[in-house]
Design an enzyme around this catalytic site. Structure first.
Site, PDB file in Angstrom:
ATOM      1  N   LYS A   8       0.855  -1.197   0.000  1.00  0.00           N
ATOM      2  CA  LYS A   8       0.000   0.000   0.000  1.00  0.00           C
ATOM      3  C   LYS A   8       0.882   1.235   0.000  1.00  0.00           C
ATOM      4  CE  LYS A   8       0.934   1.159   4.494  1.00  0.00           C
ATOM      5  NZ  LYS A   8       1.654   2.375   4.927  1.00  0.00           N
ATOM      6  N   ASP A 137      -1.731  -1.570  11.129  1.00  0.00           N
ATOM      7  CA  ASP A 137      -2.024  -1.582   9.687  1.00  0.00           C
ATOM      8  C   ASP A 137      -2.651  -2.884   9.209  1.00  0.00           C
ATOM      9  OD1 ASP A 137      -1.037   0.950   9.417  1.00  0.00           O
ATOM     10  OD2 ASP A 137       0.810   0.380   8.390  1.00  0.00           O
TER      11      ASP A 137
END
Length: 274
Positions: A8, A137
């Protein structure tokens, strides 16, 4: 079973304040990108029931396999269950310590993969709970979509970010930056900025200066190679350019394919069409 955990990038990262639990209150939009590790899991009846044999290849990872988030994720779903033994292998490609979430993605995909392989029938809530316990995360990677991350990163809201057809230049300058170190030395901004609203209501050309990663200040000062890569992307004509997460990867978004640039041999460079 083989899966491909994705990386990401962060579109902005506003560290609002330090929390009393030791974490930080943040605001960031995380965007999945097509850069992947590889994970394989197989049932092996020669492995004792409920146990995991975990091996790694590719980029060399620090620490023992038992300290790896993949191992911890496997234990999070297998401990206390009467399930077959598993052989789990990670082939590492996503840069380590690069702010791309590779370790978190690997852990999330272990949860998803073993849940399916062992028919554990984990609910969405159970998956999110286990993921959040592994790292801030990790819950993001349970679903492949752009999301606004708040709280310590585990409070997620799906978001449509209009970047289809945009070119991404991704540069890792060969420096591993520790997340804990960066957050420990950052200066919180003290206020929210509503990053999501800016991304949705403004054209890409207006993001620079409004969608900011507040961790850049410390990282650029401590790791000059990161700032030099950021400046080179800026000078190449990126419409928007930033550091991802706590670094060390920096990136630029371009309306057209970015120009070919010369980079030091220790830099990892990817050009990706979103």
């Amino acid at each position: 079973m083989i899966v491909f955990p994705h990386a990401k990038i962060n579109l902005g990262l506003n560290v609002v304040r330090r929390r009393t639990d030791g974490f930080h209150e943040i605001e960031s939009v995380m965007l999945p990108i097509p850069l992947h590790d590889m994970l394989e899991a197989v049932v092996d009846h020669e492995v004792p029931r409920g146990e995991v044999v975990f091996t790694r290849s590719g980029t060399v990872l620090p620490g023992k396999p038992e300290d790896d988030l993949c191992w911890r994720a496997a234990m999070a779903v297998m401990e206390g269950r009467d399930v077959p033994g598993i052989r789990l292998h990670l082939h590492k490609i996503i840069p380590v310590g690069g702010g791309l979430g590779g370790g978190s993605s690997d852990a999330a995909h272990v949860l998803l993969m073993l849940g399916e392989l062992l028919d554990l029938r984990l609910t969405e809530h159970a998956l999110h709970e286990r993921a959040a316990a592994l790292g801030s995360d990790v819950p993001f990677f349970l679903n492949r979509q752009a999301q606004l991350a708040q709280g310590r990163g585990e409070v997620l809201s799906p978001l449509e970010v209009p970047l289809s057809g945009t070119w991404l230049l991704l540069v890792n300058p060969g420096v591993a930056v520790g997340t804990a170190e960066v957050y420990r030395n950052c200066e919180p901004t003290g206020s929210a900025t509503d990053i999501a609203a800016i991304l949705i209501s403004h054209a890409l050309e207006a993001w620079q200066g409004q969608v900011v990663n507040s961790l850049e200040t410390y990282v650029f000062r401590k790791y000059p190679a990161v700032e030099r890569a950021w400046e080179k992307i800026r000078d190449a004509g990126a419409v928007y350019y930033a550091m991802s997460g706590s670094g060390s990867t920096v990136y630029g978004l371009f309306r057209r394919r970015p120009p070919e640039l010369e980079w030091p041999t220790d830099h990892t460079v990817r050009v990706i069409r979103l």
